[in-house]
Design an enzyme around this catalytic site. Structure first.
Site, PDB file in Angstrom:
ATOM      1  N   HIS A 146      36.726  74.770  99.054  1.00 44.54           N
ATOM      2  CA  HIS A 146      37.257  73.581  97.987  1.00 44.54           C
ATOM      3  C   HIS A 146      36.208  72.998  97.035  1.00 44.54           C
ATOM      4  O   HIS A 146      35.091  73.065  97.831  1.00 44.54           O
ATOM      5  CB  HIS A 146      38.249  72.556  98.746  1.00 44.54           C
ATOM      6  CG  HIS A 146      39.546  72.884  99.131  1.00 44.54           C
ATOM      7  ND1 HIS A 146      39.699  73.807 100.461  1.00 44.54           N
ATOM      8  CD2 HIS A 146      40.721  72.971  98.676  1.00 44.54           C
ATOM      9  CE1 HIS A 146      40.960  73.832 100.617  1.00 44.54           C
ATOM     10  NE2 HIS A 146      41.578  73.208  99.339  1.00 44.54           N
ATOM     11  N   LYS A 150      36.013  67.091  97.749  1.00 44.20           N
ATOM     12  CA  LYS A 150      37.180  67.201  98.721  1.00 44.20           C
ATOM     13  C   LYS A 150      36.667  66.109  99.944  1.00 44.20           C
ATOM     14  O   LYS A 150      35.726  66.384 100.303  1.00 44.20           O
ATOM     15  CB  LYS A 150      37.594  68.354  99.078  1.00 44.20           C
ATOM     16  CG  LYS A 150      38.859  68.256 100.164  1.00 44.20           C
ATOM     17  CD  LYS A 150      39.539  69.614 100.197  1.00 44.20           C
ATOM     18  CE  LYS A 150      40.739  69.613 101.456  1.00 44.20           C
ATOM     19  NZ  LYS A 150      41.808  68.689 100.717  1.00 44.20           N
TER      20      LYS A 150
HETATM   21  P1  NAD Z   1      41.725  62.515  93.654  1.00 47.43           P
HETATM   22  O1  NAD Z   1      40.579  61.721  94.392  1.00 47.43           O
HETATM   23  O2  NAD Z   1      41.402  63.082  92.463  1.00 47.43           O
HETATM   24  O3  NAD Z   1      42.737  61.571  93.320  1.00 47.43           O
HETATM   25  C1  NAD Z   1      43.133  60.606  94.266  1.00 47.43           C
HETATM   26  C2  NAD Z   1      43.861  59.615  93.388  1.00 47.43           C
HETATM   27  O4  NAD Z   1      44.442  58.495  94.412  1.00 47.43           O
HETATM   28  C3  NAD Z   1      42.674  58.479  92.677  1.00 47.43           C
HETATM   29  O5  NAD Z   1      42.985  58.431  91.591  1.00 47.43           O
HETATM   30  C4  NAD Z   1      42.472  57.296  93.400  1.00 47.43           C
HETATM   31  O6  NAD Z   1      42.227  56.172  92.645  1.00 47.43           O
HETATM   32  C5  NAD Z   1      43.975  56.995  93.967  1.00 47.43           C
HETATM   33  N1  NAD Z   1      44.114  56.132  95.013  1.00 47.43           N
HETATM   34  C6  NAD Z   1      43.317  55.622  95.758  1.00 47.43           C
HETATM   35  N2  NAD Z   1      43.912  54.589  96.498  1.00 47.43           N
HETATM   36  C7  NAD Z   1      44.986  54.249  95.965  1.00 47.43           C
HETATM   37  C8  NAD Z   1      46.124  53.377  96.240  1.00 47.43           C
HETATM   38  N3  NAD Z   1      45.758  52.403  97.224  1.00 47.43           N
HETATM   39  N4  NAD Z   1      47.028  53.280  95.792  1.00 47.43           N
HETATM   40  C9  NAD Z   1      47.113  53.992  94.583  1.00 47.43           C
HETATM   41  N5  NAD Z   1      46.387  55.053  94.193  1.00 47.43           N
HETATM   42  C10 NAD Z   1      45.195  55.368  95.069  1.00 47.43           C
HETATM   43  O7  NAD Z   1      42.256  63.587  94.763  1.00 47.43           O
HETATM   44  P2  NAD Z   1      43.215  64.790  94.293  1.00 47.43           P
HETATM   45  O8  NAD Z   1      42.204  65.789  94.201  1.00 47.43           O
HETATM   46  O9  NAD Z   1      44.113  64.577  93.247  1.00 47.43           O
HETATM   47  O10 NAD Z   1      43.766  64.921  95.774  1.00 47.43           O
HETATM   48  C11 NAD Z   1      44.590  63.919  96.314  1.00 47.43           C
HETATM   49  C12 NAD Z   1      45.299  64.292  97.533  1.00 47.43           C
HETATM   50  O11 NAD Z   1      46.095  65.400  97.540  1.00 47.43           O
HETATM   51  C13 NAD Z   1      44.046  64.853  98.475  1.00 47.43           C
HETATM   52  O12 NAD Z   1      44.455  64.344  99.916  1.00 47.43           O
HETATM   53  C14 NAD Z   1      44.080  66.198  98.451  1.00 47.43           C
HETATM   54  O13 NAD Z   1      43.760  67.061  99.636  1.00 47.43           O
HETATM   55  C15 NAD Z   1      45.758  66.525  98.160  1.00 47.43           C
HETATM   56  N6  NAD Z   1      45.920  67.681  97.518  1.00 47.43           N
HETATM   57  C16 NAD Z   1      46.950  68.262  98.247  1.00 47.43           C
HETATM   58  C17 NAD Z   1      47.734  69.630  97.365  1.00 47.43           C
HETATM   59  C18 NAD Z   1      48.981  70.118  97.745  1.00 47.43           C
HETATM   60  O14 NAD Z   1      49.382  71.049  97.300  1.00 47.43           O
HETATM   61  N7  NAD Z   1      49.582  69.248  98.887  1.00 47.43           N
HETATM   62  C19 NAD Z   1      46.826  70.099  96.369  1.00 47.43           C
HETATM   63  C20 NAD Z   1      45.591  69.529  95.946  1.00 47.43           C
HETATM   64  C21 NAD Z   1      45.366  68.381  96.410  1.00 47.43           C
END
Ligand code: NAD
Length: 253
Positions: A146, A150
């Site tokens: 990844h 991550k």
């Molecule tokens: P990222 O860090 O780019 O985004 C996370 C967001 O959450 C940030 O904008 C952050 O400010 C926000 N955040 C943090 N605390 C918060 C709160 N208390 N309230 C509201 N927002 C808050 O991460 P990402 O790459 O977008 O990934 C997010 C999650 O999704 C990770 O856990 C990742 O592993 C997961 N993910 C899952 C899939 C899937 O298909 N299920 C795919 C990609 C990523």
């Protein structure tokens, strides 16, 4: 047209969800929430997480789509349970106690959690079960890659793949990387994690034995594939009875 709220809206996935929803006719984003200084994402105003209760009451969305961080997801799940709004979450890296909180919320409202919303991963899970059944005794090694930002390791998808393997093999031991004099023991499954660049997500399972090697690989090439699956899940989940659902439930109809 299903009306959804997006939490974690300013993140890589949240922004992709909002943009992807903008290209679809079956969903519309009615509010966006993130703990950030960013004021708008894809022209949507970003609200403070503390306002989630008021946003749910005002907009009465059909579902929330969440890609944030585990502690935030737990708070959103509690708010969704109180407001009777279904929750789709793709967030990964939950501790056991946080998963218990999501399970409690699912007693009051429909909750769908998936570590990976790519349809190809659902096909891979079925294929892994079939390969494990057909190839008893073969050595298995799992490698996931990844992007370099991550947070959790191994990925939630890697854990889901190991769970699928465990359905056919009940006694393996996971070994995370190897170093020094550390030969492979029978019954081990090596798990290897790489973090580099902006790789969206790659998972490879190798089954090796008997002078042959089977390699199963899934590679997500654009975050849009996860966003599309999460939006499909939100459309499917809207109006469902309370319970804990998986993306497999969506695919199977
Ligand atoms: P990222 O860090 O780019 O985004 C996370 C967001 O959450 C940030 O904008 C952050 O400010 C926000 N955040 C943090 N605390 C918060 C709160 N208390 N309230 C509201 N927002 C808050 O991460 P990402 O790459 O977008 O990934 C997010 C999650 O999704 C990770 O856990 C990742 O592993 C997961 N993910 C899952 C899939 C899937 O298909 N299920 C795919 C990609 C990523």
């Amino acid at each position: 047209m299903r009306r959804i709220g997006v939490t974690g809206a300013a993140g890589r996935m949240g922004e992709t969800v909002i943009e992807t929803a903008g290209d679809r006719e079956d969903v519309t984003v009615v509010f966006a929430v993130d703990d950030t200084d960013t004021e708008t994402v894809a022209d949507k105003p970003v609200h403070d997480p503390e306002d989630i209760g008021a946003l749910l009451a005002t907009h009465e969305p059909d579902a929330i789509v969440d890609f944030s961080v585990p502690e935030a997801t737990v708070a959103f799940a509690d708010a969704c349970a109180a407001a009777a709004v279904p929750l789709v979450t793709g967030t990964t890296g939950f501790e056991d106690g946080q998963l218990d909180s999501l399970t409690r919320a699912s007693e009051d409202v429909a909750v769908l959690k998936a570590a990976n919303f790519a349809r190809g991963i659902q096909a891979l899970l079925s294929t892994v079960r079939a390969a494990a059944e057909a190839l008893p005794g073969y050595d298995v090694e799992l490698t996931e890659t990844h992007h370099n930002d991550k947070q959790d390791a191994p990925s939630g998808t890697a854990k889901t793949l190991l769970d699928a393997l465990a359905e056919e093999r009940d006694d393996f031991e996971e070994v995370y990387g190897r170093e020094g004099i550390d030969p492979r023991e029978d019954g081990e499954v090596g798990v290897h994690v790489r973090r580099a660049g902006d790789v969206r997500g790659e998972h490879e399972l190798m089954f090796a034995g008997n002078d042959e090697v089977l390699t199963l690989t899934h590679r997500a090439e654009d975050r849009g594939v996860f966003a599309a699956g999460a939006l499909d899940a939100a459309v499917w989940l809207a109006g469902r009875d309370p319970g804990f659902y998986t993306f497999g439930d969506v695919i199977e109809g």
